[in-house]
Design a protein around this motif. Structure first.
Motif, short mmCIF file in Angstrom:
data_model
loop_
_atom_site.label_atom_id
_atom_site.label_comp_id
_atom_site.label_asym_id
_atom_site.label_seq_id
_atom_site.Cartn_x
_atom_site.Cartn_y
_atom_site.Cartn_z
N ASP A 54 0.86 -1.18 0.00
CA ASP A 54 0.00 0.00 0.00
C ASP A 54 0.90 1.23 0.00
OD1 ASP A 54 -2.17 1.67 0.11
OD2 ASP A 54 -2.48 1.42 2.26
N LEU A 55 1.45 1.53 -1.16
CA LEU A 55 2.38 2.65 -1.29
C LEU A 55 1.86 3.63 -2.33
CD1 LEU A 55 5.68 0.56 -1.27
CD2 LEU A 55 4.78 1.98 0.58
N PRO A 56 2.25 4.89 -2.23
CA PRO A 56 1.76 5.88 -3.20
C PRO A 56 2.26 5.63 -4.62
CG PRO A 56 3.02 6.94 -1.43
CD PRO A 56 3.06 5.48 -1.19
N THR A 57 3.34 4.88 -4.76
CA THR A 57 3.93 4.68 -6.08
C THR A 57 3.44 3.43 -6.79
OG1 THR A 57 5.78 3.62 -4.96
CG2 THR A 57 6.07 5.92 -5.64
N VAL A 73 -1.59 -0.71 -10.49
CA VAL A 73 -2.75 -1.30 -11.15
C VAL A 73 -3.75 -0.18 -11.45
CG1 VAL A 73 -4.63 -2.97 -10.95
CG2 VAL A 73 -2.40 -3.47 -9.91
N LYS A 74 -4.15 -0.08 -12.70
CA LYS A 74 -5.11 0.94 -13.13
C LYS A 74 -6.35 0.24 -13.66
CE LYS A 74 -2.73 4.66 -12.45
NZ LYS A 74 -3.12 5.62 -11.47
N LYS A 82 -2.76 9.88 -15.87
CA LYS A 82 -3.33 11.14 -15.40
C LYS A 82 -2.97 11.38 -13.93
CE LYS A 82 -7.77 13.53 -15.01
NZ LYS A 82 -7.46 14.75 -15.69
N GLU A 83 -2.98 10.34 -13.13
CA GLU A 83 -2.69 10.47 -11.71
C GLU A 83 -1.20 10.45 -11.39
OE1 GLU A 83 -5.05 7.61 -9.59
OE2 GLU A 83 -6.80 8.11 -10.78
N LYS A 88 4.56 12.23 -7.58
CA LYS A 88 4.59 10.77 -7.71
C LYS A 88 5.77 10.34 -8.57
CE LYS A 88 1.63 6.81 -8.51
NZ LYS A 88 0.25 6.38 -8.39
N LEU A 89 6.07 11.10 -9.61
CA LEU A 89 7.22 10.77 -10.45
C LEU A 89 8.52 10.86 -9.66
CD1 LEU A 89 6.23 12.53 -13.78
CD2 LEU A 89 6.17 10.08 -13.26
N ALA A 90 8.61 11.82 -8.76
CA ALA A 90 9.80 11.92 -7.90
C ALA A 90 9.94 10.68 -7.02
CB ALA A 90 9.73 13.18 -7.04
#
Length: 173
Positions: A54-57, A73-74, A82-83, A88-90
């Motif tokens: 359960d991580l933001p990435t 998982v999308k 989009k999200e 999040k990229l960092a």
């Protein structure tokens, strides 16, 4: 005995109370069901050591052919990236392995996340990878490119908050 009947019997919930709870929890239930389905899809693709996180990435970590993968998982029909915010990229740039996006709709397909990012987001991800891994020579060369520099400058707040302790060593102008 099904779960709803168990809740009725054990806790005395009414049909209305349970219906309210189910309606409120539909998104959560769908998320867990989709995660379970995603694990099965990854197993069919020869991934091993699959575990939910359960991580933001990312939602799942798995391995294949000795490599570690971080899988987001999308399940929606919206744009899969989009999200993927600059923040999040960092965070993704810090991961020691390949970040994948598992698109569950309309049928499962697995893609390298970087391959489906917009060009500005690809550039930002690359910037963070170079900066966070202290690859200063490559970072200088990367920032010599006018287009890269302009895109990076547009994300100055994210960069400042992400790299605040190292910002003096970077030249984003």
């Amino acid at each position: 005995m099904d779960a709803l009947q168990l809740l009725k019997d054990e806790y005395g919930f009414t049909d209305d109370e349970l219906q309210y709870a189910v309606n409120r929890a539909k998104g959560i239930i769908m998320g867990f069901a989709m995660e379970y389905r995603a694990r099965i899809v990854l197993e069919s693709m020869n991934f091993v050591n699959i575990r939910s996180v359960d991580l933001p990435t990312h939602d799942i970590e798995a391995e294949r052919d000795g490599n570690k993968y971080f899988v987001e998982v999308k399940a929606s029909k919206r744009s899969p990236t989009k999200e993927y915010s600059a923040y999040k990229l960092a965070m993704i740039a810090r991961l020691a392995g390949t970040h994948l996006t598992l698109l569950m709709m309309p049928r499962p397909s697995l893609v390298v996340t970087e391959d489906i990012l917009s060009e500005p987001k690809k550039i930002l991800l690359n910037f963070f990878r170079l900066a966070l891994n202290k690859r200063t020579d490559e970072l200088r060369k990367f920032l010599e490119d006018e287009r890269n520099r302009k895109i990076i400058q547009s994300y100055d707040r994210v960069i400042l908050s992400t790299l605040h302790e190292n910002i003096e060593n970077l030249s984003v102008q």
